[in-house]
Scaffold this active site. Structure first.
Site, mmCIF file in Angstrom:
data_model
loop_
_atom_site.group_PDB
_atom_site.id
_atom_site.type_symbol
_atom_site.label_atom_id
_atom_site.label_comp_id
_atom_site.label_asym_id
_atom_site.label_seq_id
_atom_site.Cartn_x
_atom_site.Cartn_y
_atom_site.Cartn_z
ATOM 1 N N TYR A 34 0.855 -1.203 0.000
ATOM 2 C CA TYR A 34 0.000 0.000 0.000
ATOM 3 C C TYR A 34 0.882 1.241 0.000
ATOM 4 O O TYR A 34 0.897 2.008 0.952
ATOM 5 C CB TYR A 34 -0.962 -0.039 1.184
ATOM 6 C CG TYR A 34 -2.016 -1.114 1.003
ATOM 7 C CD1 TYR A 34 -3.030 -0.957 0.068
ATOM 8 C CD2 TYR A 34 -1.971 -2.297 1.716
ATOM 9 C CE1 TYR A 34 -3.981 -1.950 -0.148
ATOM 10 C CE2 TYR A 34 -2.921 -3.299 1.517
ATOM 11 C CZ TYR A 34 -3.916 -3.112 0.579
ATOM 12 O OH TYR A 34 -4.852 -4.094 0.363
ATOM 13 N N GLY A 141 -13.496 -5.717 3.139
ATOM 14 C CA GLY A 141 -12.801 -5.326 1.905
ATOM 15 C C GLY A 141 -11.755 -6.351 1.507
ATOM 16 O O GLY A 141 -10.715 -6.005 0.941
ATOM 17 N N HIS A 146 -4.631 -10.922 3.397
ATOM 18 C CA HIS A 146 -3.229 -10.481 3.425
ATOM 19 C C HIS A 146 -2.350 -11.329 4.331
ATOM 20 O O HIS A 146 -1.133 -11.171 4.334
ATOM 21 C CB HIS A 146 -3.143 -9.017 3.872
ATOM 22 C CG HIS A 146 -3.468 -8.048 2.777
ATOM 23 N ND1 HIS A 146 -2.662 -7.860 1.685
ATOM 24 C CD2 HIS A 146 -4.520 -7.224 2.591
ATOM 25 C CE1 HIS A 146 -3.195 -6.954 0.878
ATOM 26 N NE2 HIS A 146 -4.331 -6.560 1.402
ATOM 27 N N ARG A 175 -13.068 -12.559 -0.730
ATOM 28 C CA ARG A 175 -13.398 -12.891 -2.105
ATOM 29 C C ARG A 175 -13.732 -14.390 -2.203
ATOM 30 O O ARG A 175 -13.222 -15.189 -1.390
ATOM 31 C CB ARG A 175 -12.170 -12.569 -2.980
ATOM 32 C CG ARG A 175 -12.473 -12.370 -4.417
ATOM 33 C CD ARG A 175 -11.212 -11.969 -5.138
ATOM 34 N NE ARG A 175 -11.051 -10.533 -5.312
ATOM 35 C CZ ARG A 175 -11.680 -9.808 -6.237
ATOM 36 N NH1 ARG A 175 -12.558 -10.367 -7.034
ATOM 37 N NH2 ARG A 175 -11.435 -8.517 -6.357
ATOM 38 N N TYR A 192 -16.649 -5.839 -9.282
ATOM 39 C CA TYR A 192 -17.330 -5.844 -7.996
ATOM 40 C C TYR A 192 -16.561 -4.977 -7.013
ATOM 41 O O TYR A 192 -15.359 -5.104 -6.844
ATOM 42 C CB TYR A 192 -17.444 -7.269 -7.453
ATOM 43 C CG TYR A 192 -18.227 -7.296 -6.168
ATOM 44 C CD1 TYR A 192 -19.608 -7.341 -6.185
ATOM 45 C CD2 TYR A 192 -17.579 -7.203 -4.954
ATOM 46 C CE1 TYR A 192 -20.321 -7.322 -5.014
ATOM 47 C CE2 TYR A 192 -18.277 -7.185 -3.775
ATOM 48 C CZ TYR A 192 -19.652 -7.243 -3.809
ATOM 49 O OH TYR A 192 -20.356 -7.212 -2.656
HETATM 50 N N1 SAM Z 1 -11.400 -2.189 4.590
HETATM 51 C C1 SAM Z 1 -10.882 -1.303 3.568
HETATM 52 C C2 SAM Z 1 -11.789 -1.335 2.371
HETATM 53 O O1 SAM Z 1 -12.685 -2.174 2.328
HETATM 54 O O2 SAM Z 1 -11.632 -0.511 1.480
HETATM 55 C C3 SAM Z 1 -9.440 -1.605 3.179
HETATM 56 C C4 SAM Z 1 -9.216 -2.898 2.481
HETATM 57 S S1 SAM Z 1 -7.542 -3.150 1.938
HETATM 58 C C5 SAM Z 1 -7.802 -4.460 0.794
HETATM 59 C C6 SAM Z 1 -6.751 -4.054 3.222
HETATM 60 C C7 SAM Z 1 -6.347 -3.242 4.434
HETATM 61 O O3 SAM Z 1 -5.896 -4.132 5.451
HETATM 62 C C8 SAM Z 1 -5.215 -2.266 4.147
HETATM 63 O O4 SAM Z 1 -5.562 -0.982 4.610
HETATM 64 C C9 SAM Z 1 -4.026 -2.861 4.914
HETATM 65 O O5 SAM Z 1 -3.139 -1.892 5.395
HETATM 66 C C10 SAM Z 1 -4.713 -3.605 6.040
HETATM 67 N N2 SAM Z 1 -3.920 -4.741 6.538
HETATM 68 C C11 SAM Z 1 -3.471 -5.813 5.832
HETATM 69 N N3 SAM Z 1 -2.790 -6.650 6.630
HETATM 70 C C12 SAM Z 1 -2.804 -6.101 7.874
HETATM 71 C C13 SAM Z 1 -2.273 -6.501 9.144
HETATM 72 N N4 SAM Z 1 -1.551 -7.631 9.292
HETATM 73 N N5 SAM Z 1 -2.493 -5.697 10.210
HETATM 74 C C14 SAM Z 1 -3.195 -4.545 10.064
HETATM 75 N N6 SAM Z 1 -3.714 -4.101 8.899
HETATM 76 C C15 SAM Z 1 -3.524 -4.876 7.815
#
Ligand code: SAM
Length: 271
Positions: A34, A141, A146, A175, A192
């Protein structure tokens, strides 16, 4: 120590996956996926108005029906759900591991007249940084994807579990990777939760990696390396960390054919 000018250059650096992008299967990678440029584009990708239309009041109703007041949004991103829930009258704390995402969420909140209570926290050590107990934890989201190891997923779920009050609820969406792994990717799924100007499609899929490519109208391209969670595996994990009841919806509907939905939403209750 880098100077402010050096820092801002670093913030705008391109994503870096090296010579063999599909070999990168690492939970820590999200922090530099990101990058600032991608974060700036994220709202173009998710298109708040379109997303609001497609999900309607699903989350608000699920939370209200359980008497939820205090919500911890652990994957705040640019703040879409935090803002929606504040506007619906919930008390929200907005956490995320990415400082760029949180800064953007704060800015988006301000623009709509809200001051978001933001906390930078990685899910694996959530309760080190977030205090208090919540009626609901939301991780939306397609964020849980991740996490790349079984251990990290269990650790994160255990942290979510303990951030909840005794009768709290966890809401996670993902997903429909089963469908992509078993039947391939259908282009009808391309838009989507995205603005219709942005395409999101898998560039590589195997049992351990879903590498998606996001293309924007200005020609810019970003990627995300994610773990393709199978639906039943996610449900089993939630049960194993202690959630007593897990209801899973397909594109916000209770009944669905397994391969049809783009997204699943799991609503897991502690008691
Ligand atoms: N919820 C939001 C949306 O629907 O638009 C953001 C979705 S984005 C795909 C994934 C988010 O999860 C990012 O902001 C990322 O920084 C956060 N994220 C991923 N892994 C993480 C972790 N281990 N700890 C904290 N945040 C995390």
């Amino acid at each position: 120590m880098p100077s402010d000018a050096e820092n801002s250059l670093l913030e705008y650096h391109p994503q870096q996956y090296g010579d063999d992008p599909t070999s990168i299967r690492d939970t820590d990678k999200y922090t530099d996926e990101y990058v600032r440029g991608f974060v700036e584009k994220w709202d173009e990708l998710i298109d708040w108005d379109q997303r609001m239309e497609s999900e309607g009041n699903f989350f608000i109703e699920e939370l209200r029906k359980r008497g939820v007041r205090k919500v911890l949004d652990v994957a705040t991103g640019t703040g879409f759900h935090s803002v929606r829930l504040i506007e619906a009258g919930f008390e929200v704390v907005s956490a995320d591991g990415s400082p760029y995402m949180l800064a953007k969420a704060f800015e988006n909140g301000r623009r709509r007249g809200h001051v978001l209570r933001t906390i930078q926290a990685d899910w694996r050590w959530l309760n080190r940084d977030v205090t208090g107990r919540f009626d609901a934890v939301i991780c939306l989201g397609n964020s849980f994807t991740h996490l790349f190891s079984d251990r990290d997923r269990r650790k994160a779920l255990a942290e979510f579990y303990s951030a909840l009050k005794h009768d709290g609820v966890l809401v996670i969406d993902q997903r429909n990777y089963d469908s992509i792994l078993d039947h391939g990717f259908d282009s009808k799924h391309q838009y989507y939760y995205c603005g219709d100007q942005v395409s999101a499609r898998p560039e590589h899929m195997d049992d351990g990696l879903a590498r998606f490519c996001y293309q924007f109208p200005d020609g810019s391209t970003y990627h995300l390396n994610m773990f393709p969670l199978r639906k039943q595996y996610t449900i089993d994990l939630m049960r194993q960390v202690g959630f007593q009841r897990v209801d899973t919806y397909g594109d916000f509907q209770e009944t669905y054919h397994e391969a049809d939905p783009d997204f699943f939403v799991h609503v897991a209750e502690k008691c």
